[in-house]
Design a protein around this motif. Structure first.
Motif, PDB file in Angstrom:
ATOM      1  N   ASP A 113      14.079   6.331 -11.565  1.00  0.00           N
ATOM      2  CA  ASP A 113      15.166   6.793 -11.224  1.00  0.00           C
ATOM      3  C   ASP A 113      15.164   7.616  -9.257  1.00  0.00           C
ATOM      4  OD1 ASP A 113      13.268   9.575 -10.718  1.00  0.00           O
ATOM      5  OD2 ASP A 113      13.996  10.890 -11.932  1.00  0.00           O
ATOM      6  N   GLY A 114      14.401   7.162  -8.923  1.00  0.00           N
ATOM      7  CA  GLY A 114      14.365   7.239  -7.866  1.00  0.00           C
ATOM      8  C   GLY A 114      13.471   8.402  -6.525  1.00  0.00           C
ATOM      9  N   THR A 115      13.331   8.843  -7.522  1.00  0.00           N
ATOM     10  CA  THR A 115      12.457  10.171  -7.240  1.00  0.00           C
ATOM     11  C   THR A 115      10.677   9.955  -6.782  1.00  0.00           C
ATOM     12  OG1 THR A 115      13.402  11.779  -8.984  1.00  0.00           O
ATOM     13  CG2 THR A 115      11.412  12.260  -8.328  1.00  0.00           C
ATOM     14  N   LEU A 116      10.668  10.824  -5.612  1.00  0.00           N
ATOM     15  CA  LEU A 116       8.828  10.233  -4.847  1.00  0.00           C
ATOM     16  C   LEU A 116       8.496  11.203  -4.870  1.00  0.00           C
ATOM     17  CD1 LEU A 116      10.835   8.993  -1.653  1.00  0.00           C
ATOM     18  CD2 LEU A 116       9.504   6.947  -3.835  1.00  0.00           C
ATOM     19  N   THR A 117       7.162  11.704  -5.215  1.00  0.00           N
ATOM     20  CA  THR A 117       5.934  12.206  -5.371  1.00  0.00           C
ATOM     21  C   THR A 117       5.797  11.660  -4.000  1.00  0.00           C
ATOM     22  OG1 THR A 117       6.549  12.094  -7.782  1.00  0.00           O
ATOM     23  CG2 THR A 117       4.330  13.582  -6.994  1.00  0.00           C
ATOM     24  N   LEU A 118       4.371  12.570  -3.613  1.00  0.00           N
ATOM     25  CA  LEU A 118       3.551  12.356  -2.319  1.00  0.00           C
ATOM     26  C   LEU A 118       2.832  13.452  -2.779  1.00  0.00           C
ATOM     27  CD1 LEU A 118       6.810  12.436  -1.400  1.00  0.00           C
ATOM     28  CD2 LEU A 118       6.217  12.320   1.110  1.00  0.00           C
ATOM     29  N   THR A 119       1.795  12.914  -2.275  1.00  0.00           N
ATOM     30  CA  THR A 119       0.151  13.716  -2.796  1.00  0.00           C
ATOM     31  C   THR A 119      -0.698  13.430  -1.521  1.00  0.00           C
ATOM     32  OG1 THR A 119      -0.811  12.180  -4.273  1.00  0.00           O
ATOM     33  CG2 THR A 119       0.633  14.008  -5.099  1.00  0.00           C
ATOM     34  N   GLU A 120      -1.406  14.802  -1.108  1.00  0.00           N
ATOM     35  CA  GLU A 120      -1.585  13.896   0.252  1.00  0.00           C
ATOM     36  C   GLU A 120      -3.372  13.252   0.023  1.00  0.00           C
ATOM     37  OE1 GLU A 120      -4.120  16.685   3.624  1.00  0.00           O
ATOM     38  OE2 GLU A 120      -3.875  17.996   2.078  1.00  0.00           O
ATOM     39  N   ALA A 121      -3.284  12.603   0.756  1.00  0.00           N
ATOM     40  CA  ALA A 121      -4.188  11.515   0.788  1.00  0.00           C
ATOM     41  C   ALA A 121      -5.382  11.332   1.814  1.00  0.00           C
ATOM     42  CB  ALA A 121      -4.259  10.145   0.254  1.00  0.00           C
ATOM     43  N   GLY A 175      -7.262   3.642   5.697  1.00  0.00           N
ATOM     44  CA  GLY A 175      -6.113   3.415   6.511  1.00  0.00           C
ATOM     45  C   GLY A 175      -5.861   1.193   6.264  1.00  0.00           C
ATOM     46  N   SER A 176      -7.717   1.030   5.421  1.00  0.00           N
ATOM     47  CA  SER A 176      -7.575   0.003   4.989  1.00  0.00           C
ATOM     48  C   SER A 176      -7.548   0.043   4.043  1.00  0.00           C
ATOM     49  CB  SER A 176      -9.276  -0.158   5.192  1.00  0.00           C
ATOM     50  OG  SER A 176      -9.563   0.085   4.080  1.00  0.00           O
ATOM     51  N   VAL A 177      -6.463  -1.593   3.855  1.00  0.00           N
ATOM     52  CA  VAL A 177      -6.515  -1.997   1.963  1.00  0.00           C
ATOM     53  C   VAL A 177      -6.690  -3.148   1.875  1.00  0.00           C
ATOM     54  CG1 VAL A 177      -4.250  -2.645   2.825  1.00  0.00           C
ATOM     55  CG2 VAL A 177      -3.707  -1.899   0.630  1.00  0.00           C
ATOM     56  N   ASN A 178      -6.702  -3.850   0.801  1.00  0.00           N
ATOM     57  CA  ASN A 178      -7.138  -4.948   0.542  1.00  0.00           C
ATOM     58  C   ASN A 178      -6.059  -5.713  -0.413  1.00  0.00           C
ATOM     59  OD1 ASN A 178      -7.310  -7.888  -0.057  1.00  0.00           O
ATOM     60  ND2 ASN A 178      -9.706  -7.634  -1.462  1.00  0.00           N
ATOM     61  N   ASP A 185       0.979  -1.359  -0.264  1.00  0.00           N
ATOM     62  CA  ASP A 185       0.039   0.039  -0.044  1.00  0.00           C
ATOM     63  C   ASP A 185       0.633   1.031   0.187  1.00  0.00           C
ATOM     64  OD1 ASP A 185      -1.772   2.151   0.295  1.00  0.00           O
ATOM     65  OD2 ASP A 185      -2.580   1.417   2.134  1.00  0.00           O
ATOM     66  N   PRO A 186       0.832   1.842  -1.009  1.00  0.00           N
ATOM     67  CA  PRO A 186       1.972   3.303  -1.108  1.00  0.00           C
ATOM     68  C   PRO A 186       1.230   4.730  -0.305  1.00  0.00           C
ATOM     69  CG  PRO A 186      -0.001   3.039  -3.111  1.00  0.00           C
ATOM     70  CD  PRO A 186      -0.263   1.806  -2.214  1.00  0.00           C
ATOM     71  N   HIS A 187       0.653   4.430   0.692  1.00  0.00           N
ATOM     72  CA  HIS A 187       0.057   4.998   1.487  1.00  0.00           C
ATOM     73  C   HIS A 187       0.753   5.557   2.899  1.00  0.00           C
ATOM     74  CE1 HIS A 187      -3.720   4.870  -0.620  1.00  0.00           C
ATOM     75  NE2 HIS A 187      -3.557   6.614  -0.782  1.00  0.00           N
ATOM     76  N   PHE A 188       1.469   6.817   3.245  1.00  0.00           N
ATOM     77  CA  PHE A 188       2.793   6.355   3.976  1.00  0.00           C
ATOM     78  C   PHE A 188       1.851   7.633   5.463  1.00  0.00           C
ATOM     79  CE2 PHE A 188       4.598   3.952   0.770  1.00  0.00           C
ATOM     80  CZ  PHE A 188       5.975   3.718   1.774  1.00  0.00           C
ATOM     81  N   SER A 189       2.219   8.064   6.899  1.00  0.00           N
ATOM     82  CA  SER A 189       1.983   9.277   7.014  1.00  0.00           C
ATOM     83  C   SER A 189       3.022   9.931   7.363  1.00  0.00           C
ATOM     84  CB  SER A 189       1.186   8.140   8.454  1.00  0.00           C
ATOM     85  OG  SER A 189       1.339   9.329   9.654  1.00  0.00           O
ATOM     86  N   VAL A 190       3.387  10.821   6.567  1.00  0.00           N
ATOM     87  CA  VAL A 190       4.782  12.018   7.015  1.00  0.00           C
ATOM     88  C   VAL A 190       4.454  12.062   9.077  1.00  0.00           C
ATOM     89  CG1 VAL A 190       5.818  13.279   6.087  1.00  0.00           C
ATOM     90  CG2 VAL A 190       4.776  12.283   4.500  1.00  0.00           C
ATOM     91  N   ALA A 191       5.669  12.496   9.025  1.00  0.00           N
ATOM     92  CA  ALA A 191       5.888  13.035  10.223  1.00  0.00           C
ATOM     93  C   ALA A 191       7.132  13.923  10.277  1.00  0.00           C
ATOM     94  CB  ALA A 191       6.675  11.425  11.397  1.00  0.00           C
ATOM     95  N   PHE A 192       6.797  15.588  10.511  1.00  0.00           N
ATOM     96  CA  PHE A 192       7.914  15.893  10.109  1.00  0.00           C
ATOM     97  C   PHE A 192       8.994  16.115  11.640  1.00  0.00           C
ATOM     98  CE2 PHE A 192       4.262  17.263   7.672  1.00  0.00           C
ATOM     99  CZ  PHE A 192       4.357  17.768   6.448  1.00  0.00           C
ATOM    100  N   VAL A 235       0.015  10.223   3.071  1.00  0.00           N
ATOM    101  CA  VAL A 235       0.020  10.492   1.731  1.00  0.00           C
ATOM    102  C   VAL A 235       0.340   9.633   0.879  1.00  0.00           C
ATOM    103  CG1 VAL A 235       1.672  12.896   1.743  1.00  0.00           C
ATOM    104  CG2 VAL A 235       2.492  10.234   1.885  1.00  0.00           C
ATOM    105  N   ASN A 236       0.329   9.844  -0.473  1.00  0.00           N
ATOM    106  CA  ASN A 236       0.539   8.431  -1.417  1.00  0.00           C
ATOM    107  C   ASN A 236       1.642   8.131  -2.486  1.00  0.00           C
ATOM    108  OD1 ASN A 236      -1.212   6.679  -3.274  1.00  0.00           O
ATOM    109  ND2 ASN A 236      -1.115   8.394  -4.850  1.00  0.00           N
TER     110      ASN A 236
END
Length: 87
Positions: free
Chosen positions: A65-73, A78-81, A41-48, A58-59
């Motif tokens: 090339d290893g670049t990460l793109t984060l967008t608000e989710a 919190g559930s995933v199948n 699941d590509p959803h993570f909690s960003v802690a500053f 974020v998703n």
């Protein structure tokens, strides 16, 4: 936990997005763990810095090339199948 250096951009209406990279190169074990989490699941909690846990959900999308793109989710509940083929 993975340290990520990010750059955040926002537009006039407050929509934001971020790009970044892992702060440190991942060793083999960390890379396997990261890839596993991304596949689950590509959803993570960003802690500053200064926060214990939590923050913004974020998703994350990782480019070749290893670049990460984060967008608000905001719609993520919190559930995933997930189905794994362990053969």
């Amino acid at each position: 936990m993975y340290d990520i250096n990010i750059t955040v951009t926002s537009d006039a209406v407050g929509t934001w997005w971020a790009t970044g990279r892992h702060a440190n190169a991942l060793d083999t074990t960390q890379r396997e763990g990261w890839d596993f989490l991304m596949e689950m699941d590509p959803h993570f909690s960003v802690a500053f810095p200064g926060e214990d846990r939590g923050g913004i959900m974020v998703n994350v999308v990782e480019a070749d090339d290893g670049t990460l793109t984060l967008t608000e989710a905001p719609e993520w509940d919190g559930s995933v199948n997930v189905i794994f083929d362990l053969t």
